[in-house]
Design an enzyme around this catalytic site. Sequence first.
Site, PDB file in Angstrom:
ATOM      1  N   CYS A 198      77.494  43.709  20.430  1.00  0.00           N
ATOM      2  CA  CYS A 198      77.474  45.215  20.260  1.00  0.00           C
ATOM      3  C   CYS A 198      78.981  45.695  19.668  1.00  0.00           C
ATOM      4  O   CYS A 198      79.158  46.745  19.096  1.00  0.00           O
ATOM      5  CB  CYS A 198      77.639  46.197  21.562  1.00  0.00           C
ATOM      6  SG  CYS A 198      76.172  45.488  22.660  1.00  0.00           S
ATOM      7  N   HIS A 246      73.364  53.910  19.923  1.00  0.00           N
ATOM      8  CA  HIS A 246      73.784  52.474  19.665  1.00  0.00           C
ATOM      9  C   HIS A 246      72.926  51.762  18.943  1.00  0.00           C
ATOM     10  O   HIS A 246      72.268  51.016  19.521  1.00  0.00           O
ATOM     11  CB  HIS A 246      73.787  52.048  21.146  1.00  0.00           C
ATOM     12  CG  HIS A 246      74.596  50.744  21.411  1.00  0.00           C
ATOM     13  ND1 HIS A 246      75.649  50.369  20.340  1.00  0.00           N
ATOM     14  CD2 HIS A 246      74.364  49.853  22.400  1.00  0.00           C
ATOM     15  CE1 HIS A 246      76.045  49.267  20.886  1.00  0.00           C
ATOM     16  NE2 HIS A 246      75.280  48.897  22.025  1.00  0.00           N
TER      17      HIS A 246
END
Length: 392
Positions: A86, A335
């Site tokens: 991420c 996200h």
Amino acid sequence: MRDAYLVGAGQSDYGAFPEESYRSLFRTAFEAATESVPNGIDGEEIDEAFVGHLGVGGRQLGLSGPAVTEHVGLGGVPCTRVENACAASGFAVRQAVQAVKSGMADVVLAGGFEVMSDTSSDATKYWLGVSGETEWERLSGTTFSGVYAQMASVHMERYGTTREQLSRVAVKNHANGAKNPHAQLGFECSLEDAESAPVVADPLNLYHCCPTSDGAACALIVSEDVVDDYTSDPIRIAGVGAGSDDVGLFQRDTYTGVPASQRAGERAYEMAGVEPNDLDFAEVHDCFAIAELLAYEDLGFCERGEAGDLIESGATELGGELPVNTSGGLKSKGHPIGATGAGQVVEAFKQLSGKAGERQVENPTRGLTHNVGGSGGAAVVHVFEKEQEVSA
């Protein structure tokens, strides 16, 4: 080493876009970034590119960086794909800064992308899970919501953090995201909504978890030697810090903090010559509500164990002493894994350029972005500083 400056940044909308491809999303972000440069920029002036991408769904795993840069007209420009879960595009920004500071390049593109909405829920869980510790976490059935639930449970037991305080993170970030036209979940929610949502992994419920997203984001980093060609209102990248740690949560010494974030923050502050109380805003990695509270403590916004009190005080709300996640954060904005870190930089650019619209912080001069990979296997922090005119 030379100073590095942020002269432009832009992103696509975040959400689910079945009519788009990863290339078209990246083009949208790239064009938004180039159009944001005050004095304009031409693709031929870009010396190098770094692109963050995890590879959800398995599409174009190899050479995905050149696949998108060629598509936007940067064929022949050296391009490196950066994968750090991420934190992929946060580290891509760091690589761009290093290239500029070292003297190897004057104008560098840093960006990222991900498409997450066109796979089954099982496939998506698999691709999210590859960033966890494979042998003892993922293959034993542990999900990221389960890992962060463990962190939340220990924090609540040790420090008295409450579910209501977790829910206040969601309420705040949805209030900000409702003011962001790029946000995937751009709607407000009440505290009652956030507290009564279905449980995902106790004590975390649906409103304590960010969505999966499609999207792309880009930033343009230039050297002090050419910054005047692009803007008369420069934003200096004053500090950069990064850290790594054991990939598995069970391998670490603490469940109530992310040591990689703490190390990254300390290094960024030291390079910038600032302290946490010098910041005017921050974008932190709130993949789960507990992650934002841990970031408050890891980055020195409050003492260890006091994050629940900080969110409850209103200090991190828009208009508070230190607004956090004015973009809506991962929770509301979305996200798209490979784009998230660069997307945080987009918000920093807008805030320091005075172009954040309804969510604009009043006269900010310094902001921070914080991007985490997995449950804390990697973290990167940037401090951005608007240079002040020196009066004669």
